[in-house]
Scaffold this motif. Structure first.
Motif, short mmCIF file in Angstrom:
data_model
loop_
_atom_site.label_atom_id
_atom_site.label_comp_id
_atom_site.label_asym_id
_atom_site.label_seq_id
_atom_site.Cartn_x
_atom_site.Cartn_y
_atom_site.Cartn_z
N LYS A 1 -46.06 3.81 7.19
CA LYS A 1 -46.20 2.66 8.10
C LYS A 1 -47.35 1.76 7.65
N VAL A 2 -48.49 2.36 7.32
CA VAL A 2 -49.64 1.59 6.86
C VAL A 2 -49.34 0.94 5.51
N ALA A 3 -48.65 1.69 4.63
CA ALA A 3 -48.29 1.13 3.32
C ALA A 3 -47.41 -0.11 3.48
N ARG A 4 -46.45 -0.05 4.40
CA ARG A 4 -45.60 -1.23 4.65
C ARG A 4 -46.40 -2.38 5.24
N LEU A 5 -47.31 -2.04 6.14
CA LEU A 5 -48.11 -3.07 6.82
C LEU A 5 -48.91 -3.89 5.82
N PHE A 6 -49.42 -3.23 4.77
CA PHE A 6 -50.26 -3.93 3.80
C PHE A 6 -49.58 -4.10 2.45
N ALA A 7 -48.27 -3.85 2.41
CA ALA A 7 -47.45 -4.08 1.21
C ALA A 7 -48.06 -3.43 -0.02
N THR A 8 -48.43 -2.15 0.11
CA THR A 8 -49.04 -1.45 -1.02
C THR A 8 -47.98 -0.93 -1.97
N ASP A 9 -48.38 -0.63 -3.16
CA ASP A 9 -47.53 0.07 -4.14
C ASP A 9 -47.68 1.56 -3.84
N HIS A 10 -46.81 2.05 -2.96
CA HIS A 10 -47.01 3.38 -2.37
C HIS A 10 -46.27 4.47 -3.14
N HIS A 11 -46.98 5.59 -3.33
CA HIS A 11 -46.41 6.75 -4.00
C HIS A 11 -46.58 7.95 -3.08
N ALA A 12 -45.49 8.63 -2.81
CA ALA A 12 -45.54 9.79 -1.90
C ALA A 12 -44.80 10.96 -2.53
N ARG A 13 -45.27 12.14 -2.18
CA ARG A 13 -44.63 13.36 -2.69
C ARG A 13 -44.71 14.43 -1.62
N SER A 14 -43.65 15.17 -1.48
CA SER A 14 -43.65 16.28 -0.54
C SER A 14 -43.99 17.57 -1.26
#
Length: 632
Positions: free
Chosen positions: A306-319
């Motif tokens: 949600k925060v990544a979308r809010l600030f349009a970051t280049d987001h990388h996530a891993r489970s």
């Protein structure tokens, strides 16, 4: 970010073998994979491993001043080095490089030891002054960067960024300090005033130490401290504006790098605040990294996204698979000393993910300590109110008696887990808060130890150093004292150790803008009402960030990294839990009552009780003893 190591002879300046210094610094190669160097002079040797962040092609270390008088090895970053450089150039200094290391040399030449007060950043360095024939060891204000030291049998002092650097020296004794065992069981880590090995110490945060060839080692000297005794005036609006200014400056100064830079993003208040201010200061999308779990109850990635979308970051996530216990031995090896903060594993995983994309990552560490964000701090403030109303002569018998008979019900809903609170209220503020922060209380540790080990401890009590820190704190009230102890004891011993070792293991530089010392000094002066209102900690910080972040990020319950160690110790690590009492190295030390340990393990494995925190501590202690080659 780098690794440093060295040897200095106090007394007769005996020759230093450069190969020995090289072996010590090479043991820290993970901290600095981009380059290495060794320099020796009469009675001194300095080694360095480099992770190139600023002035990538220049600034090799060890670095010598232009006149050859001083030589330095340095680990960290000086965020105001460009301002200092301009000031020093105006006073006649000339520079050959574009980095911050040479600025420290010039600052020492101009201001001597007073240069420390001018350095804004995280650092541990060793500087040899040939004219004064002395070595200066220095550590940053809050202890972001580590520095271990040891006095050796040949009269020398060895130092290194990590214990493994000292372990590469053949004269280092590998004998456990029994007081450190009690410290570790009490806190879950070995605090900065002690080391797991006898004869090894850690230079305290905000201290320097001067070593001379013609004298025995001098005691460390404190050059910075936090003062909670002076209150700031002003309206909430004024204080909020000042806070935002400090936070912006802290974030901007830590975005200076000649390599890719990003941020950890958990979706909590602190990391989200850092990302918000990074996005505000950057023309390009901020690179952010998050780790989640495959189990919904442990996963917070929805907030990070949600925060990544809010600030349009280049987001990388891993489970991460919650059954990923395979890295337990790797984690133990990173820390050298026993370290039982189970969040080290997911912290390491997020560092691995970040390193695939960036070389520098900003974190949100430090805000809980500075702004009273921990639940225990909020509880402590309320308990202090109760202590002010109920006389100590009544509190002790009343709450102490109730606490003694109240069952330890870790499985129960939180309101029914009153044992710790009752025992805390029976004690004074310092003893009560030590109990809240600690893992295994004194009476429980005493039941674990063998008779022989109890005699070795000779009345030592791990909590005494913590409570003394609180009672002597420059502070006005109980909350001040609790935060002071958290910043001076818990922060460097647990939080910063965890982040330093896990990030450096993968060659990643972690920066903590919310630990900017000017921001910390501002926070220490806030009235209590600006820190805590009702059950809400970090009040002013959250109020200030409402212009950037939604309420469900700012005000949801704090979770943090969670690792399912209770399940591991009933499943794949059940055999390891049983071995603690019988076949493991820990069992052979004779420090613990084996029957007691066996009952604790079996009770947990069977599901009759949750002893996971204690068993995890004992398991990590056993792994550490294996790595260090200690058998008692």
């Amino acid at each position: 970010m780098c690794g440093i190591a060295g040897i200095f002879h106090c007394g007769t300046p005996k020759p230093v073998d450069p190969e020995r210094v090289a072996r010590m610094s090479d043991a820290l190669a993970h901290r600095g994979p981009d380059g290495s160097g060794v320099w020796t002079g009469p009675g001194v040797g300095l080694g360095h491993r480099r992770l190139s962040i600023i002035d990538i092609e220049g600034s090799p270390q060890p670095m010598h001043s232009a006149d050859g008088r001083t030589t330095i090895v340095f680990n960290g970053e000086i965020y105001n080095f460009r301002e200092l450089r301009r000031e020093l150039e105006g006073q006649g200094a000339q520079f050959r490089t574009d980095g911050d290391t040479e600025v420290i040399l010039a600052a020492w030449s101009r201001w001597g030891i007073d240069c420390l007060n001018r350095l804004h950043g995280m650092f541990a360095f060793a500087l040899y002054d040939a004219h004064r024939r002395e070595l200066v060891l220095a550590r940053d204000r809050l202890g972001v960067k580590p520095l271990f030291t040891a006095q050796l049998s040949d009269g020398s002092v060895a130092f290194a960024s990590e214990l493994k650097g000292l372990l590469a020296h053949p004269l280092l004794r590998r004998e456990a300090d029994p007081h450190a065992i009690d410290d570790y069981l009490a806190w879950g880590y070995v605090p900065d005033h002690r080391s797991i090995l006898k004869g090894v110490g850690k230079l305290p945060a905000g201290h320097y130490q001067i070593l001379r060839h013609d004298a025995p080692p001098a005691a460390p000297v404190q050059w910075w401290d936090i003062d909670f005794s002076r209150r700031r005036g002003g309206s909430t609006a004024d204080l909020s504006a000042e806070l935002l200014h400090h936070m912006r400056e802290a974030v901007r100064s830590r975005m200076i790098a000649d390599v890719p830079l990003g941020a950890f993003l958990s979706g909590g208040v602190d990391s989200s605040a850092v990302v918000a201010l990074m996005a505000e200061s950057s023309a390009d999308p901020v690179t952010t990294c998050s780790i989640g779990f495959d189990v919904a109850a442990l996963d917070e990635t929805q907030y990070a996204e949600k925060v990544a979308r809010l600030f349009a970051t280049d987001h990388h996530a891993r489970s991460v698979d919650p059954d990923d216990f395979s890295a337990v031995d790797r984690i133990a090896g990173m820390f050298d000393e026993p370290f039982a903060d189970a969040s080290a594993l997911p912290t390491w995983r997020v560092c691995q993910l970040a390193r695939e994309n960036v070389t520098v990552a900003l974190s949100g560490d430090g805000a809980d300590e500075a702004f009273a964000g921990y639940r225990r701090q909020v509880f402590h403030a309320r308990e202090e109110q109760a202590r002010g109303i109920i006389p100590g002569g009544l509190r002790g018998p009343l709450f102490g008696g109730l606490g003694a008979i109240w069952p330890k019900a870790d499985w129960a809903p939180r309101p029914l887990r009153a044992k710790t609170t009752l025992l805390s209220l029976a004690a004074d503020g310092a003893d009560g808060y030590a109990r809240a922060v600690g893992v295994v209380p004194p009476e429980a540790r005493e039941r674990l130890y063998s008779d022989r080990f109890g005699r070795e401890l000779d009345g030592y009590r791990a909590e005494d150093a913590f409570t003394r820190l609180m009672r002597e704190a420059p502070a006005r009230n109980g909350l001040d004292r609790a935060q002071y102890a958290d910043l001076k004891f818990w922060l460097p011993g647990d939080i910063l150790t965890k982040v330093d070792r896990t990030s450096m293991n993968v060659g990643l530089e972690a920066r903590e803008p919310l630990l900017d010392h000017r921001l910390i000094e501002f926070a220490a002066g806030l009235p209590q009402r600006q820190r805590i209102r009702g059950r809400q900690g970090k009040w002013l910080l959250k109020h200030t960030m409402r212009r950037y972040l939604p309420d469900d990020v700012l005000f949801r319950p704090k979770q943090g990294f969670v690792t399912p160690i209770a399940q591991w110790l009933r499943g794949p690590l059940a055999g390891d839990a049983r071995a603690i009492a019988t076949g493991a190295r820990l069992a052979r030390t004779g420090w613990f009552d084996p029957e007691r340990l066996s009952r604790i393990a079996e009770s947990h494995i069977s599901g009759r009780s949750d002893n996971s925190r204690l068993l995890w501590q004992l398991l990590m202690l056993d792994r550490s003893l294996d790595n260090l080659g200690i058998s008692g």
